[in-house]
Design a protein around this motif. Sequence first.
Motif, mmCIF file in Angstrom:
data_model
loop_
_atom_site.group_PDB
_atom_site.id
_atom_site.type_symbol
_atom_site.label_atom_id
_atom_site.label_comp_id
_atom_site.label_asym_id
_atom_site.label_seq_id
_atom_site.Cartn_x
_atom_site.Cartn_y
_atom_site.Cartn_z
ATOM 1 N N UNK A 161 3.419 -11.456 12.298
ATOM 2 C CA UNK A 161 5.069 -10.838 12.784
ATOM 3 C C UNK A 161 5.101 -9.309 12.238
ATOM 4 N N UNK A 162 6.176 -8.796 12.756
ATOM 5 C CA UNK A 162 6.357 -7.310 12.723
ATOM 6 C C UNK A 162 6.708 -7.070 11.397
ATOM 7 N N UNK A 163 6.241 -5.956 10.560
ATOM 8 C CA UNK A 163 6.620 -5.496 9.444
ATOM 9 C C UNK A 163 6.622 -3.996 9.308
ATOM 10 N N UNK A 164 7.639 -3.194 9.080
ATOM 11 C CA UNK A 164 7.537 -1.770 9.102
ATOM 12 C C UNK A 164 7.698 -1.631 7.458
ATOM 13 N N UNK A 165 6.888 -0.766 6.800
ATOM 14 C CA UNK A 165 6.870 -0.373 5.665
ATOM 15 C C UNK A 165 7.380 1.195 5.284
ATOM 16 N N UNK A 166 8.321 1.295 4.098
ATOM 17 C CA UNK A 166 8.644 2.695 4.080
ATOM 18 C C UNK A 166 8.222 2.657 2.466
ATOM 19 N N UNK A 167 7.397 3.830 2.065
ATOM 20 C CA UNK A 167 6.827 4.055 0.922
ATOM 21 C C UNK A 167 7.746 4.859 -0.363
ATOM 22 N N UNK A 168 8.314 4.191 -0.818
ATOM 23 C CA UNK A 168 9.444 4.945 -1.925
ATOM 24 C C UNK A 168 9.272 4.366 -3.350
ATOM 25 N N UNK A 169 8.443 5.009 -4.039
ATOM 26 C CA UNK A 169 8.243 4.324 -5.579
ATOM 27 C C UNK A 169 9.202 4.488 -6.463
ATOM 28 N N UNK A 170 9.791 3.629 -7.340
ATOM 29 C CA UNK A 170 10.822 3.783 -8.270
ATOM 30 C C UNK A 170 11.370 2.439 -8.898
ATOM 31 N N UNK A 171 11.963 2.896 -10.011
ATOM 32 C CA UNK A 171 12.612 1.248 -10.486
ATOM 33 C C UNK A 171 13.920 1.173 -9.816
ATOM 34 N N UNK A 172 14.205 -0.148 -9.486
ATOM 35 C CA UNK A 172 15.419 -0.642 -8.764
ATOM 36 C C UNK A 172 15.939 -1.626 -9.153
#
Length: 191
Positions: A99-110
């Motif tokens: 299935x489609x998955x787009x990933x956005x790399x943004x490291x940090x506490x959330x």
Amino acid sequence: MSCRVGFVWDTKQHFNRYIEDCGLSCDLITPYMLAAPFFRGTYNCIIIPTGFANPAYSNLLPALRASSPRIIRFIESGGNLLVFGAATEKTDSYDWLPFPVTYLHEFGARGITCTPGSLAGSIIEDYDAARIECDGTFPEHGADCTGRSGSGDVIIEKQIGSGRVFLTTIHEFPSRAFLSGFCRSGIPTLF
């Protein structure tokens, strides 16, 4: 009931030991084994850890892409797949999934809010949900979001055939309760 987990990586990691400490049998599956047509094993769950798409950490992404049909058969037949963040700027790092998955790399506490009653809540139960390290979000996907940070999806799930895919960008070990429950809920399946 015994439970076998396949941990896909180049070498053993602390994560392997953690899986075993949860009472699960854990086999290392290297990228070469994964891509080899003769490799066969029976597993309840396959785990792909954080950084799988970043060539600085692993050579795993090409093997995952080459093994996509095998991975899909495994899931459809009842195996569970747990995948963590890609840890790279490549937005198409999950193109080997069904299935489609787009990933956005943004490291940090959330801060993470989970859907009540979902597995997502149990994966982070050992941590403060207001401050969990994540390596990115899934801005577009064809799955159900069960964990969100603000407007960003950080935990998504999809049932495929008799198995389940669970994707997360949390940058922490999953809770022992989640790991044991998720892995044991998979049907022993040829991989």
